[in-house]
Design an enzyme around this catalytic site. Structure first.
Site, PDB file in Angstrom:
ATOM      1  N   GLY A 219       6.479 -20.800 -47.831  1.00 45.02           N
ATOM      2  CA  GLY A 219       6.748 -21.559 -46.603  1.00 45.02           C
ATOM      3  C   GLY A 219       7.858 -20.938 -45.794  1.00 45.02           C
ATOM      4  O   GLY A 219       8.247 -19.795 -46.031  1.00 45.02           O
ATOM      5  N   ASN A 220       8.361 -21.666 -44.812  1.00 47.12           N
ATOM      6  CA  ASN A 220       9.491 -21.180 -44.025  1.00 47.12           C
ATOM      7  C   ASN A 220      10.405 -22.348 -43.665  1.00 47.12           C
ATOM      8  O   ASN A 220      10.108 -23.494 -43.973  1.00 47.12           O
ATOM      9  CB  ASN A 220       9.006 -20.424 -42.785  1.00 47.12           C
ATOM     10  CG  ASN A 220       8.179 -21.302 -41.872  1.00 47.12           C
ATOM     11  OD1 ASN A 220       8.659 -22.301 -41.352  1.00 47.12           O
ATOM     12  ND2 ASN A 220       6.906 -20.944 -41.703  1.00 47.12           N
ATOM     13  N   HIS A 221      11.524 -22.035 -43.004  1.00 46.88           N
ATOM     14  CA  HIS A 221      12.573 -23.047 -42.787  1.00 46.88           C
ATOM     15  C   HIS A 221      12.374 -23.916 -41.555  1.00 46.88           C
ATOM     16  O   HIS A 221      13.264 -24.679 -41.211  1.00 46.88           O
ATOM     17  CB  HIS A 221      13.934 -22.354 -42.663  1.00 46.88           C
ATOM     18  CG  HIS A 221      14.415 -21.766 -43.944  1.00 46.88           C
ATOM     19  ND1 HIS A 221      14.670 -22.543 -45.051  1.00 46.88           N
ATOM     20  CD2 HIS A 221      14.684 -20.492 -44.301  1.00 46.88           C
ATOM     21  CE1 HIS A 221      15.077 -21.766 -46.036  1.00 46.88           C
ATOM     22  NE2 HIS A 221      15.094 -20.517 -45.607  1.00 46.88           N
ATOM     23  N   SER A 222      11.252 -23.809 -40.872  1.00 47.12           N
ATOM     24  CA  SER A 222      11.072 -24.617 -39.663  1.00 47.12           C
ATOM     25  C   SER A 222      11.151 -26.107 -40.009  1.00 47.12           C
ATOM     26  O   SER A 222      10.542 -26.556 -40.977  1.00 47.12           O
ATOM     27  CB  SER A 222       9.709 -24.306 -39.039  1.00 47.12           C
ATOM     28  OG  SER A 222       9.408 -25.270 -38.068  1.00 47.12           O
ATOM     29  N   ALA A 286       5.772 -22.722 -36.583  1.00 52.37           N
ATOM     30  CA  ALA A 286       6.110 -21.462 -37.246  1.00 52.37           C
ATOM     31  C   ALA A 286       5.014 -21.228 -38.289  1.00 52.37           C
ATOM     32  O   ALA A 286       5.137 -21.641 -39.446  1.00 52.37           O
ATOM     33  CB  ALA A 286       7.470 -21.568 -37.906  1.00 52.37           C
TER      34      ALA A 286
END
Ligand code: CTP
Length: 408
Positions: A219-222, A286
């Site tokens: 995943g990502n930090h969005s 994102a």
């Protein structure tokens, strides 16, 4: 303090009845009352008896410049507080903090104190700012009480995720007084038609999670904050908003239609039925560019010291819709860059057939993921470049929506 009469705000001269329940967050009612008075509102306060154990009526009476009402009778019991009169006086009632107990009573029509009598007599919009511990917030009875209150036309002001009175961390923290005031301003402002009124706006937001196995993902930090703020800003301008939201901890106001998704593939599939009907598409998500080639059916067990994951390319949602976009449709993209920012943004605008791209650079302090602020530059198809200062994501969303309005 400036004279309220001189302030041309949405809340100027509005009669706001602040209803305070027993909760640690009751101290914030003092800030709320002060902010509302500063906005030029006329404020009265009604409290439950248990709220007086958390904050003195004298404090709220002084800040509101009006008597604070707690019971049906006043001292000496020679006259009574007319609950119907109080309710009819109000242009809006804001219950802040709204405790689990009072919400339950409101949902079920109970009337064992003045605050509840006022609530039952109200004909004006009622806003509820819940405050409670996360487990209470997530309890099915609280959820069903809130649903019932919404079905009566009451509006829930979203709770925050943060430190709770119990010492735990999670959902259920009352919205900050500033957030409540902004919410009221937006909800109570007269609806002036804009170019976005009635327009269908599709927004992707948040991260995407790409599953590796039943328990793990990439995943990502969005946080999804920018996209949710855009949805709220577009809604404020009268747009009919459909939000496609990746896994985000943030709550979305009730007047925004939201489809929750997990992966990029799901986000693309969820957009498909809405795209053709949309006048404006904002791709704020994102989206993960890659996804594991194979998703293990069972939890992957550790074995060797090294472990490789083969990734395959994900669908580029914005680019795919860019290929089939009609002339009258507007497509807006985002570019979060770390180097050669403008050149990368200009290339993405062309490649994905955007009409406008919103660039933010990770080199700017306070911009990007996880911040409540953002600093953007917009580039349109005529290569018109507009730079904006560091602002709250709410203000940035307003800037973007106004820029879209001028393109319509
Ligand atoms: N986007 C999308 N689907 C993807 C990747 C990106 O819809 N699979 C959208 C984003 O929502 C954003 C824009 O395309 O509006 C640009 O996203 P970004 O991640 O910056 O661009 P990429 O094309 O993935 O380029 P790179 O990651 O190489 O910078």
């Amino acid at each position: 303090m400036p004279s309220p009469k001189n302030i041309p705000t949405t809340l100027a001269d509005k009669h706001i009845l602040v209803a305070v329940c027993g909760s640690i967050a009751a101290y914030k009612a003092a800030f709320l009352v002060r902010l509302l008075v500063r906005q030029g509102a006329q404020v009265k306060v009604v409290m439950t008896p248990s709220a007086t154990e958390f904050i003195a009526p004298l404090t709220l009476a002084t800040l509101s410049k009006n008597e604070c009402h707690v019971s049906y009778t006043n001292a000496g019991k020679t006259n009574w507080n007319n609950h119907v009169e109080l309710a009819l006086w109000a242009d809006a009632i804001v219950v802040a903090p709204a405790s689990a107990g009072t919400l339950a009573k409101m949902a079920n029509g109970l009337c064992d104190n003045l605050l509840l009598g006022v609530y039952l007599s109200a004909r004006c919009p009622v806003f509820l700012a819940p405050a409670m511990d996360e487990d209470m917030w997530k309890h099915p009875s609280t959820k069903s009480n809130l649903q019932r209150l919404q079905s009566y036309g009451n509006t829930i002001i979203p709770v925050n995720n943060g430190e709770l009175a119990s010492g735990l961390h999670g959902e259920g923290r009352m919205a900050e007084p500033e957030e409540i005031v902004t919410f009221l301003e937006q909800a109570l402002q007269p609806t002036i038609p804009t170019k976005l009124t009635g327009k269908k706006v599709l927004i992707t937001a948040g991260p995407t999670y790409e599953a590796l196995d039943p328990v793990r993902f990439i995943g990502n930090h969005s946080s999804g904050k920018m996209g949710i703020e855009l949805a709220m800003a577009a809604r404020k301008m009268g747009a009919d908003v459909q939000l496609i939201l990746g896994p985000s901890k943030l709550s979305v106001p009730d007047d925004i239609k939201v489809t929750h998704v997990f992966s990029a593939a799901q986000m693309y599939a969820a957009c498909k039925p809405h795209f053709a009907k949309s006048d404006v598409c904002i791709f704020a998500a994102a989206v993960a560019d890659y996804t594991p080639k194979n998703v293990a059916a069972q939890k992957i067990k550790k074995s060797d010291a090294e472990f490789s994951i083969v990734l395959k390319k994900n669908v580029d949602i914005a680019a795919e819709f860019g290929k089939i976009k009609k002339k009258k449709q507007l497509s807006i993209g985002f570019a979060l860059e770390t180097n050669n920012e403008l050149a990368h943004a200009q290339a993405k605008l062309q490649k994905k057939n955007f009409d406008l791209i919103v660039l933010n650079s990770l080199n700017d302090k306070g911009a990007g993921f996880q911040f409540n602020t953002n600093k953007i530059t917009t580039v349109d198809r005529n290569n018109k470049i507009t730079k904006f200062g560091l602002k709250s994501k709410t203000a940035v969303a307003d800037d973007i929506i106004h820029a879209i309005e001028t393109l319509l």
